[in-house]
Design a protein around this motif. Structure first.
Motif, PDB file in Angstrom:
ATOM      1  N   PRO A   1      22.049  34.549  40.913  1.00  0.00           N
ATOM      2  CA  PRO A   1      22.543  36.098  40.316  1.00  0.00           C
ATOM      3  C   PRO A   1      21.937  36.872  41.510  1.00  0.00           C
ATOM      4  N   PRO A   2      22.905  37.548  41.689  1.00  0.00           N
ATOM      5  CA  PRO A   2      24.297  37.209  42.033  1.00  0.00           C
ATOM      6  C   PRO A   2      25.057  36.508  43.433  1.00  0.00           C
TER       7      PRO A   2
ATOM      8  N   THR B   1      30.179  39.536  43.617  1.00  0.00           N
ATOM      9  CA  THR B   1      30.419  40.528  42.931  1.00  0.00           C
ATOM     10  C   THR B   1      30.883  39.587  41.049  1.00  0.00           C
ATOM     11  N   ALA B   2      31.319  39.910  39.909  1.00  0.00           N
ATOM     12  CA  ALA B   2      32.604  39.272  39.341  1.00  0.00           C
ATOM     13  C   ALA B   2      33.394  39.267  39.733  1.00  0.00           C
ATOM     14  N   ASP B   3      33.663  40.248  40.385  1.00  0.00           N
ATOM     15  CA  ASP B   3      35.406  39.893  40.721  1.00  0.00           C
ATOM     16  C   ASP B   3      35.248  38.585  41.836  1.00  0.00           C
ATOM     17  N   ASP B   4      34.209  38.668  42.650  1.00  0.00           N
ATOM     18  CA  ASP B   4      34.073  37.267  44.371  1.00  0.00           C
ATOM     19  C   ASP B   4      33.995  36.308  43.690  1.00  0.00           C
ATOM     20  N   LEU B   5      33.262  36.073  42.373  1.00  0.00           N
ATOM     21  CA  LEU B   5      33.265  35.017  41.493  1.00  0.00           C
ATOM     22  C   LEU B   5      34.418  34.401  40.588  1.00  0.00           C
ATOM     23  N   ALA B   6      35.402  35.365  40.774  1.00  0.00           N
ATOM     24  CA  ALA B   6      36.950  35.184  40.120  1.00  0.00           C
ATOM     25  C   ALA B   6      38.025  34.480  41.292  1.00  0.00           C
TER      26      ALA B   6
END
Length: 335
Positions: free
Chosen positions: A193-194, A17-22
């Motif tokens: 992605p993703p 997820t976007a949170d995982d990439l961060a």
């Protein structure tokens, strides 16, 4: 966790997820538990013969049969117990052992129940599975003895190569962010992605669900990435360092032609510079370049004055590292 020697027919698909990439993190150094466990796989097989043959021969001679119980707990083919390598990750052996010995009994029992077990090891495996106090104390002692015999003599090379890999990964992040880091862990990595897809012994999906992932570069991880079997545990991805040196710290056979570099610097000085593709101490530099410590120190001084290397003190040791100019010179010479 799942490793093994199966051919790369399948894929590991890690869903971000976007949170995982961060929340992609890189271990701060080599993990002694992972290095111990993965080195046992190399001792039980002939994997990486070109790189590890000398180390394997010497380690087997030093160990004798003293690690038989550890090998029974940690098979080289298929899945091996997650509890041997706590997911939190650590650069300290004792912290790793404390975490391993503190794993809940139900997890230990469940993971050992799937392992094959010969008659000679059946009682030992049963006592470990029940987290018997004496058996767990012995397990910790066996790990300490194994580390002292096999890992400790190679630790400086492990640290140097993991540090070099961390610098490579940091540069990948500067150039392309977390996706560049993720696709750098293996030549077989693909970002769709993703989802990160990587060649793997079995077909598997790992959903991070906002937990992020810890990347652990490993000296003894051979070819394939490794991750934990239980998807409920904190996600980790162990991957091989990219190294041109053997497990003894000596250069592996170099595919390029260094004749132009030798003409520029002289044969020995070119060899010394090539030996610094991973950082090392002056003593290690002499061993890698096949020269005396005094000669290695003198050549390092010339290379340092020329801006090709830098020298720093880490603890009680002096460590030499390539500069960007030195790395560029090696690449230009056919590295």
């Amino acid at each position: 966790m799942t490793g093994g020697a199966a051919p790369m027919r399948s894929r590991l698909r890690i869903h971000f997820t976007a949170d995982d990439l961060a929340r992609v993190r890189i271990a701060s150094g080599p993990d002694p538990m992972w290095e111990s466990v993965l080195s046992m796989h190399l001792l039980q097989t002939q994997r990486g013969a070109r790189v590890f043959a000398g180390w394997r021969r010497e380690s087997r001679a030093r160990l004798g049969h003293s690690a038989a119980r550890l090998m029974a707990l940690n098979p080289a083919v298929g899945s091996f117990p997650d509890f041997l390598t706590p997911a939190s990750g650590t650069t300290d052996l004792e912290a790793g052992l404390d975490a391993m010995l503190s794993v809940p009994r139900r997890q230990v029992r469940a993971e050992l129940s799937t392992l094959p077990c010969g008659p000679s090891m059946r009682t030992w495996m049963r006592t470990v599975a029940e987290a018997d106090a004496d058996a767990m104390t012995e397990l910790g002692q066996l790990f300490r003895a194994y580390y002292a015999t096999v890992i400790s003599p190679t630790w400086s090379a492990i640290v140097a190569q993991v540090e070099a890999d961390r610098r490579r990964t940091a540069q990948a992040f500067l150039d392309g962010g977390p996706v560049a880091v993720l696709t750098s862990v293996s030549p077989d990595s693909r970002w769709r992605p993703p989802v990160l897809e990587i060649g793997y012994p079995v077909d598997r999906d790992l959903h991070l669900d906002g937990r992020g992932i810890l990347l652990i570069p490993s000296y003894f991880c051979w070819r394939d990435v490794v991750t934990l079997v239980d998807p409920a545990l904190p996600p980790v991805l162990v991957h091989p360092v990219r190294s041109s040196f053997t497990a003894s710290g000596r250069p592996a056979r170099h595919a390029g032609d260094d004749s132009e570099l030798s003409a520029l610097l002289g044969f020995t000085r070119a060899t010394v510079l090539r030996a610094l593709e991973t950082p090392c101490t002056t003593t290690e530099l002499g061993q890698r370049a096949g020269t005396s410590v005094t000669s290695a120190s003198q050549h390092a001084a010339v290379l340092r004055r020329s801006g090709l290397i830098v020298t720093s003190r880490r603890g009680g040791a002096v460590v030499h590292t390539l500069t960007g100019l030195g790395a560029d010179l090696l690449r230009a010479s056919g590295a």
